[in-house]
Structures are given as structure tokens and as C-alpha cells.
Write a protein that holds these residues in place. Structure first.
Motif, PDB file in Angstrom:
ATOM      1  N   ALA A  28     -12.640  -4.108  -8.950  1.00  0.00           N
ATOM      2  CA  ALA A  28     -12.711  -4.744  -7.468  1.00  0.00           C
ATOM      3  C   ALA A  28     -12.137  -3.861  -6.568  1.00  0.00           C
ATOM      4  O   ALA A  28     -11.329  -3.070  -6.358  1.00  0.00           O
ATOM      5  CB  ALA A  28     -11.849  -6.086  -7.528  1.00  0.00           C
ATOM      6  N   THR A  29     -13.180  -3.813  -5.260  1.00  0.00           N
ATOM      7  CA  THR A  29     -12.615  -3.067  -4.242  1.00  0.00           C
ATOM      8  C   THR A  29     -12.494  -4.369  -3.151  1.00  0.00           C
ATOM      9  O   THR A  29     -12.923  -5.331  -2.975  1.00  0.00           O
ATOM     10  CB  THR A  29     -13.676  -2.164  -3.632  1.00  0.00           C
ATOM     11  OG1 THR A  29     -15.043  -2.941  -3.649  1.00  0.00           O
ATOM     12  CG2 THR A  29     -13.980  -1.391  -4.947  1.00  0.00           C
ATOM     13  N   ALA A  30     -11.923  -3.757  -1.860  1.00  0.00           N
ATOM     14  CA  ALA A  30     -11.515  -4.757  -1.010  1.00  0.00           C
ATOM     15  C   ALA A  30     -11.549  -4.358   0.518  1.00  0.00           C
ATOM     16  O   ALA A  30     -11.178  -4.927   1.438  1.00  0.00           O
ATOM     17  CB  ALA A  30      -9.773  -5.082  -1.107  1.00  0.00           C
ATOM     18  N   GLU A  31     -11.988  -3.058   0.491  1.00  0.00           N
ATOM     19  CA  GLU A  31     -11.667  -2.233   2.012  1.00  0.00           C
ATOM     20  C   GLU A  31     -13.452  -2.737   2.785  1.00  0.00           C
ATOM     21  O   GLU A  31     -14.046  -3.400   2.209  1.00  0.00           O
ATOM     22  CB  GLU A  31     -11.888  -0.734   1.877  1.00  0.00           C
ATOM     23  CG  GLU A  31     -12.780  -0.353   1.036  1.00  0.00           C
ATOM     24  CD  GLU A  31     -12.495   1.192   0.703  1.00  0.00           C
ATOM     25  OE1 GLU A  31     -12.592   2.165   1.361  1.00  0.00           O
ATOM     26  OE2 GLU A  31     -11.927   1.273  -0.448  1.00  0.00           O
ATOM     27  N   ALA A 179      -6.640 -11.384  -3.090  1.00  0.00           N
ATOM     28  CA  ALA A 179      -5.387 -12.261  -3.102  1.00  0.00           C
ATOM     29  C   ALA A 179      -4.539 -11.814  -4.382  1.00  0.00           C
ATOM     30  O   ALA A 179      -3.262 -11.892  -4.067  1.00  0.00           O
ATOM     31  CB  ALA A 179      -5.664 -13.606  -3.419  1.00  0.00           C
ATOM     32  N   GLY A 180      -5.145 -11.105  -5.240  1.00  0.00           N
ATOM     33  CA  GLY A 180      -4.436 -10.757  -6.633  1.00  0.00           C
ATOM     34  C   GLY A 180      -4.048  -9.311  -6.368  1.00  0.00           C
ATOM     35  O   GLY A 180      -3.201  -8.602  -7.249  1.00  0.00           O
ATOM     36  N   SER A 181      -4.290  -8.637  -5.078  1.00  0.00           N
ATOM     37  CA  SER A 181      -3.650  -7.216  -5.145  1.00  0.00           C
ATOM     38  C   SER A 181      -2.859  -6.904  -3.605  1.00  0.00           C
ATOM     39  O   SER A 181      -2.483  -6.016  -3.382  1.00  0.00           O
ATOM     40  CB  SER A 181      -5.114  -6.428  -4.625  1.00  0.00           C
ATOM     41  OG  SER A 181      -5.987  -6.470  -5.784  1.00  0.00           O
ATOM     42  N   ALA A 182      -2.381  -8.188  -2.999  1.00  0.00           N
ATOM     43  CA  ALA A 182      -1.678  -7.906  -1.713  1.00  0.00           C
ATOM     44  C   ALA A 182      -0.425  -7.596  -1.890  1.00  0.00           C
ATOM     45  O   ALA A 182       0.229  -6.725  -0.863  1.00  0.00           O
ATOM     46  CB  ALA A 182      -1.844  -9.381  -0.977  1.00  0.00           C
ATOM     47  N   VAL A 183       0.153  -7.565  -3.062  1.00  0.00           N
ATOM     48  CA  VAL A 183       1.413  -7.173  -3.115  1.00  0.00           C
ATOM     49  C   VAL A 183       1.619  -5.605  -3.804  1.00  0.00           C
ATOM     50  O   VAL A 183       2.587  -4.999  -4.146  1.00  0.00           O
ATOM     51  CB  VAL A 183       2.428  -8.031  -4.083  1.00  0.00           C
ATOM     52  CG1 VAL A 183       2.535  -9.368  -3.513  1.00  0.00           C
ATOM     53  CG2 VAL A 183       1.827  -7.902  -5.625  1.00  0.00           C
ATOM     54  N   LEU A 184       0.508  -4.989  -4.162  1.00  0.00           N
ATOM     55  CA  LEU A 184       0.355  -3.821  -4.648  1.00  0.00           C
ATOM     56  C   LEU A 184       1.140  -2.635  -3.919  1.00  0.00           C
ATOM     57  O   LEU A 184       1.770  -1.758  -4.582  1.00  0.00           O
ATOM     58  CB  LEU A 184      -1.009  -3.313  -5.100  1.00  0.00           C
ATOM     59  CG  LEU A 184      -1.679  -3.845  -6.011  1.00  0.00           C
ATOM     60  CD1 LEU A 184      -3.234  -3.672  -6.351  1.00  0.00           C
ATOM     61  CD2 LEU A 184      -0.954  -3.790  -7.572  1.00  0.00           C
ATOM     62  N   PRO A 185       0.981  -2.749  -2.573  1.00  0.00           N
ATOM     63  CA  PRO A 185       1.718  -1.724  -1.911  1.00  0.00           C
ATOM     64  C   PRO A 185       3.320  -1.582  -2.122  1.00  0.00           C
ATOM     65  O   PRO A 185       3.708  -0.574  -2.459  1.00  0.00           O
ATOM     66  CB  PRO A 185       1.429  -1.703  -0.229  1.00  0.00           C
ATOM     67  CG  PRO A 185       0.143  -2.634  -0.516  1.00  0.00           C
ATOM     68  CD  PRO A 185       0.287  -3.429  -1.655  1.00  0.00           C
ATOM     69  N   PHE A 186       3.696  -2.863  -2.349  1.00  0.00           N
ATOM     70  CA  PHE A 186       5.233  -2.816  -2.642  1.00  0.00           C
ATOM     71  C   PHE A 186       5.417  -2.547  -4.085  1.00  0.00           C
ATOM     72  O   PHE A 186       6.542  -1.712  -4.556  1.00  0.00           O
ATOM     73  CB  PHE A 186       5.534  -4.340  -2.590  1.00  0.00           C
ATOM     74  CG  PHE A 186       7.066  -4.577  -2.890  1.00  0.00           C
ATOM     75  CD1 PHE A 186       8.292  -4.289  -1.870  1.00  0.00           C
ATOM     76  CD2 PHE A 186       7.316  -5.401  -4.052  1.00  0.00           C
ATOM     77  CE1 PHE A 186       9.254  -4.488  -2.433  1.00  0.00           C
ATOM     78  CE2 PHE A 186       8.666  -5.430  -4.355  1.00  0.00           C
ATOM     79  CZ  PHE A 186       9.610  -5.152  -3.554  1.00  0.00           C
ATOM     80  N   ALA A 235       0.366   3.891  -2.660  1.00  0.00           N
ATOM     81  CA  ALA A 235       1.083   2.700  -1.852  1.00  0.00           C
ATOM     82  C   ALA A 235       0.764   2.936  -0.787  1.00  0.00           C
ATOM     83  O   ALA A 235       0.176   1.674   0.008  1.00  0.00           O
ATOM     84  CB  ALA A 235       2.776   2.886  -2.041  1.00  0.00           C
ATOM     85  N   GLU A 236       0.652   4.016   0.119  1.00  0.00           N
ATOM     86  CA  GLU A 236       0.124   4.109   1.468  1.00  0.00           C
ATOM     87  C   GLU A 236      -1.380   3.642   1.418  1.00  0.00           C
ATOM     88  O   GLU A 236      -1.780   3.167   2.655  1.00  0.00           O
ATOM     89  CB  GLU A 236       0.401   5.426   1.983  1.00  0.00           C
ATOM     90  CG  GLU A 236       1.827   5.798   2.402  1.00  0.00           C
ATOM     91  CD  GLU A 236       2.434   4.945   3.411  1.00  0.00           C
ATOM     92  OE1 GLU A 236       1.762   4.415   4.398  1.00  0.00           O
ATOM     93  OE2 GLU A 236       3.854   4.607   3.364  1.00  0.00           O
ATOM     94  N   ASP A 237      -2.125   4.144   0.583  1.00  0.00           N
ATOM     95  CA  ASP A 237      -3.497   3.802   0.654  1.00  0.00           C
ATOM     96  C   ASP A 237      -3.921   2.429   0.620  1.00  0.00           C
ATOM     97  O   ASP A 237      -4.593   1.972   1.492  1.00  0.00           O
ATOM     98  CB  ASP A 237      -4.073   4.567  -0.474  1.00  0.00           C
ATOM     99  CG  ASP A 237      -5.678   4.381  -0.849  1.00  0.00           C
ATOM    100  OD1 ASP A 237      -6.538   4.313   0.079  1.00  0.00           O
ATOM    101  OD2 ASP A 237      -5.974   3.626  -1.870  1.00  0.00           O
ATOM    102  N   LYS A 238      -3.180   1.838  -0.170  1.00  0.00           N
ATOM    103  CA  LYS A 238      -3.198   0.395  -0.285  1.00  0.00           C
ATOM    104  C   LYS A 238      -2.613  -0.520   0.983  1.00  0.00           C
ATOM    105  O   LYS A 238      -3.123  -1.343   1.224  1.00  0.00           O
ATOM    106  CB  LYS A 238      -2.690  -0.323  -1.623  1.00  0.00           C
ATOM    107  CG  LYS A 238      -3.150  -0.089  -2.807  1.00  0.00           C
ATOM    108  CD  LYS A 238      -4.492  -0.635  -3.101  1.00  0.00           C
ATOM    109  CE  LYS A 238      -5.251  -0.343  -4.462  1.00  0.00           C
ATOM    110  NZ  LYS A 238      -5.647   1.046  -4.630  1.00  0.00           N
ATOM    111  N   ARG A 243      -3.688  -3.930   5.862  1.00  0.00           N
ATOM    112  CA  ARG A 243      -3.661  -3.982   7.335  1.00  0.00           C
ATOM    113  C   ARG A 243      -5.094  -3.481   8.113  1.00  0.00           C
ATOM    114  O   ARG A 243      -5.338  -4.207   8.922  1.00  0.00           O
ATOM    115  CB  ARG A 243      -2.728  -3.169   7.800  1.00  0.00           C
ATOM    116  CG  ARG A 243      -1.277  -3.765   7.363  1.00  0.00           C
ATOM    117  CD  ARG A 243      -0.360  -2.732   7.912  1.00  0.00           C
ATOM    118  NE  ARG A 243      -0.049  -1.477   7.114  1.00  0.00           N
ATOM    119  CZ  ARG A 243       0.309  -0.355   7.680  1.00  0.00           C
ATOM    120  NH1 ARG A 243       0.217  -0.216   8.743  1.00  0.00           N
ATOM    121  NH2 ARG A 243       0.334   0.845   6.861  1.00  0.00           N
ATOM    122  N   THR A 244      -5.811  -2.800   7.898  1.00  0.00           N
ATOM    123  CA  THR A 244      -6.891  -2.295   8.598  1.00  0.00           C
ATOM    124  C   THR A 244      -8.321  -2.361   7.997  1.00  0.00           C
ATOM    125  O   THR A 244      -9.364  -2.177   8.602  1.00  0.00           O
ATOM    126  CB  THR A 244      -6.579  -0.787   8.980  1.00  0.00           C
ATOM    127  OG1 THR A 244      -6.899   0.133   8.066  1.00  0.00           O
ATOM    128  CG2 THR A 244      -5.400  -0.788   9.789  1.00  0.00           C
TER     129      THR A 244
END
Length: 450
Positions: A28-31, A179-186, A235-238, A243-244
Motif C-alpha cells: 500500500a502507498t499513501a503519498e 489509517a494503519g500507517s499513521a503511527v509509523l513515524p513514531f 521515520a522522516e520519510d513517513k 503531513r504533506t
């Protein structure tokens, strides 16, 4: 039981499981994505997959629409974009097979976003060649954006700009991660800190025991540092995508460190498996060939990863690159097992000829343990994690990332602990009684195998 027979059986079973998992899983991609469709006659064109909440939106901007046939009798309602979950798509295929519907766009199980018959109504002079649509997803779920072309004689060309996101109810902020990836940066940042702590601990070990540290121990440190850098870039990538909708260059750094981390980890396993620095300060010809195979294959694997991530499932050769990535990964995972098996075989033979049965038995035990752990690590991260993703709700797909990273850090810790620098290495300090017991153990093992 001979370890080589055990290894062959596990390797065959592992490959079969990996093939099954690859068939079942779709990434799955999200950008925000820009896709150019040129004279495409495919019945179904997939674009992106996204996990929507109850406040999900799809922004779709399509321009430069061109059809190979512009006859007046065309039913343009047979061309259009729609969203579908996996379960809904399976039922739609059944409807088409049973002739309940002749086109996917006719099914009430799908979320139809835009059909091309609306282009004529949107233009005062002829048919429009572009449109913009903001679609509100009212039913939460894991959706795939697709284009249906139910007119076999028509080829479609267009530029598609798609953006899928969820809106936070309180702040109104857009979240471009599924929705299943929103916490991945953390999650990635927490593991980055864990590897930083691991690197600091390993540096202190090397400083305290620098007189007994081999070159392999410093290479282990480099592997840990590369893994940490890979995680902070991910982490920075995600975080930027969340955000953008765009990685803003962090994806380039991620690919670089992912490539270096992959090569260094496979090389480390090969070097440990051959006993380099521990048993001997050199590599045999066949062991060098393993490295010469693994490193170029890792280059191919990383090229395939970039193509898969950047092109998305729309690309005509996406399935081919996915198969290349799978095949290369399987070959690399199998190749790094051979040096360990060779070392085990050499230790068994040496134990019967050089009169140091106990020393070789302890080394043999260590390498057997490492062989089993490498098998478990490969199986879990290549198969079990992907199988876990199939049975996990789309809202909790981040847990599969946590499982894979926990297995990886556990493997790193096990490797460092078992092959740490020691002044009095327990694998080499053997008394006469243990020597005699080890010799008897080898005799009993030989009789058992016979």
C-alpha cells in the motif's frame, strides 16, 4: 541428525511459504501521486491503496483525457474511476462471472467516483478533456483506487493526479498516511533510538575489550549504525508524507541507507558463517563467490524496491519487478545459509582429525545455534510478518512493522551476544574431562547417523 539435511528441508519449506505470502500480499502507498496513462487498453487499471477512516477524502484531478475512438455511439458510462475494498472486488468479480453486471461500474458494491459520461455534461461545447472531483468516503475501510474500461476497443490516455487522506476531526489537519500507517513515524523513531542505544553499548564493549576485539566486531558496529540511519530516514520519510503527501527528498536517503544496510547485513551473516576473524583470517574461493553473488543481487533488489515504491501498481511492469524482488530476496536468503553449513561441516571433520574434539564441539554448537536463528529470522521477517498483515485489520497494520523490527533487533542482539569479544572465551577454555566427554559425544553422534 545431520544439519545439512535439516537445512535443505527448511529451505524448501521456506521458499514455498514465501511464494504463497507474496501472492497474498499487496503493498500500500499513501503519498500524492502523479500518473501518466498513455494509450492504455487494460480493462482495470489499479492506482493506489489507502486505509480511510470515517473522515476520508479522495481528491482526483484528471487532465488531457484522450480516447482512441471518439464516435458518437460510445457509452462513456462504461469508463470511469471507482474505489473498492478487497472483499467488495471479489463479489464484483462473481457478479461479472454470473452476468449480473457487464461492467464493474454497474455494481452497487463499489464506490463510483467519476464516470466519463459526465464529461459531456460538464462542457458547453463538445466533451471536456479534464475534471476535478472531491469524493468523501463515508464507509471506513482499506480501499484501492481503480479505473475501469469496459469498452474493449478503446484505448485511454490521460494524466491522473490523486491524493487520498484522512482529516483529523478536532484539528482539521490532513493525514496523508493510511489509517494503519499513521503511527509509523513514531514507531520508526523509537526503534532508531533503540539502535542508537545498542550502538553506544557495543562501542563501550569494544573500548573495554579492545585487545580481544576482531575486525568483525567493528563491522558489526557499522551494521548497527547503518540500520539506525536507515530507520531515522524512514521515520522522516513517513513523517513528511503524513503531513504533506510527499517525501521531500527523504526517500532518496532512505533508499541509500536501505541499500547499504541490506548489503552490510547479508555480508555480516556470510562473514560470521564462514568463521572469518573467529576461526580464520581469510575466506576460501567458494565463500568469496557467495559474497560476489549476494552483493550484486542486493543491488538488483534495491532497484526493484525503488521501482515498486515509486511507480505503484499502475506500472505495466510492476508485477515483473515484484517477482524480481521476490526471487532475488529468496536467492540471497538461501545463499547466506551455505557458508554456515560449510563451517559446520568443516568443524565436524576437524573434530575427528586434530584431537581437539571439545573445542570444535563448542564451536559446532555455536554455529548450529546461529544457523537455526538465521533460519528463524529469515522465516519470520520474510513470511510470518506478511502473513500477519493478511489477518490484521487495516487499522493495525503498523503492528506488523513492530513485529518485524522486534525480530530484527532481537537477531542483532543475539548475534552480538554470541560473538562478542571475550578475554576468556568459553568456547576455547576446555579442560581434559570436557575433552574426553566431547570425544565420546562425537562417537555417539556418528553411530546415531549411521
Amino acid at each position: 541428525m545431520a544439519i545439512s539435511g535439516f537445512g535443505r528441508g527448511v529451505a524448501v519449506y521456506f521458499i514455498l511459504q514465501l511464494v504463497v505470502a507474496a501472492v497474498m500480499i499487496s503493498p500500500a502507498t499513501a503519498e500524492i501521486r502523479e500518473t501518466k496513462v498513455i494509450s492504455d487498453a487494460r480493462t482495470i487499471i489499479p492506482f493506489d491503496e489507502f486505509g480511510f477512516t470515517h473522515t476520508g477524502f479522495l481528491e482526483l484531478n484528471v487532465s488531457g483525457i484522450s480516447l482512441s475512438d471518439t464516435g458518437a455511439g460510445l457509452d462513456l458510462s462504461q469508463l470511469g474511476f471507482f474505489l473498492s475494498t478487497l472483499d467488495a472486488w471479489i463479489h464484483v468479480l462473481q457478479q461479472i462471472q454470473e452476468l449480473d453486471v457487464t461492467c464493474a461500474l454497474q455494481s452497487d458494491l463499489l464506490e463510483v467516483v467519476y464516470t466519463f459520461d459526465r464529461l459531456q455534461a460538464a462542457s458547453s461545447n463538445g466533451r471536456a478533456t479534464s475534471f476535478s472531483s472531491l469524493f468523501n468516503v463515508t464507509k471506513p475501510g482499506q480501499y484501492t483506487l481503480l479505473f475501469a474500461n469496459c469498452l474493449p476497443q478503446i484505448r485511454v490516455s490521460m494524466s491522473v493526479h490523486s491524493a487520498m487522506y484522512n482529516v483529523e476531526p478536532r484539528s482539521g489537519r490532513r493525514v496523508y498516511l493510511s489509517a494503519g500507517s499513521a503511527v509509523l513515524p513514531f514507531v520508526y523513531f523509537i526503534f532508531f533510538l533503540a539502535y542508537c542505544g545498542l550502538a553506544a553499548l557495543w562501542i563501550s564493549v569494544l573500548v573495554r575489550k579492545r585487545l580481544t576485539a576482531y575486525r568483525i566486531h567493528y563491522f558489526m558496529l557499522a551494521v548497527v549504525i547503518l540500520k539506525a540511519l536507515n530507520l531515522v530516514c524512514e521515520a522522516e520519510d513517513k513523517s513528511y508524507i503524513e503531513r504533506t503527501g510527499s517525501a521531500h527528498g527523504w526517500d532518496v536517503l532512505f533508499y541509500i541507507f536501505s541499500f547499504l544496510k541490506g548489503i552490510s547485513l547479508f555480508t555480516l551473516i556470510v562473514l560470521i558463517g564462514t568463521g572469518w576473524s573467529f576461526l580464520k583470517p581469510y575466506l576460501h574461493g567458494k565463500e568469496k563467490k557467495v559474497l560476489m553473488i549476494v552483493i550484486p543481487l542486493q543491488v538488483v533488489a534495491n532497484i526493484a524496491q525503488v521501482v515498486l515504491d515509486e511507480s505503484g501498481p499502475y506500472a505495466r511492469n510492476w508485477v515483473t519487478w515484484r517477482q524480481v524482488f521476490l526471487l532475488v530476496d529468496v536467492i540471497c536468503c538461501c545463499a547466506i545459509l551455505f557458508p554456515i553449513v560449510w563451517s559446520i561441516k568443516n568443524l565436524r571433520e576437524a573434530a575427528r582429525t586434530d584431537g581437539k574434539a571439545a573445542i570444535n564441539l563448542m564451536k559446532l554448537t555455536l554455529f548450529r545455534q546461529y544457523y537455526v536463528v538465521v533460519i528463524c529470522y529469515i522465516y519470520f521477517t520474510r513470511v510470518a510478518v506478511y502473513v500477519l498483515a493478511t489477518i490484521t485489520s487495516y487499522r493495525y497494520l503498523w503492528t506488523t512493522v513492530v513485529a518485524g523490527e522486534l525480530a530484527t533487533i532481537a537477531f542483532y542482539i543475539f548475534t552480538g551476544y554470541k560473538f562478542r569479544p571475550e578475554v576468556h572465551n568459553p568456547y576455547f577454555v576446555i579442560d581434559d574431562e570436557e575433552e574426553e566427554a566431547a570425544s565420546q559425544a562425537f562417537k555417539l553422534e556418528d553411530e546415531f547417523e549411521l
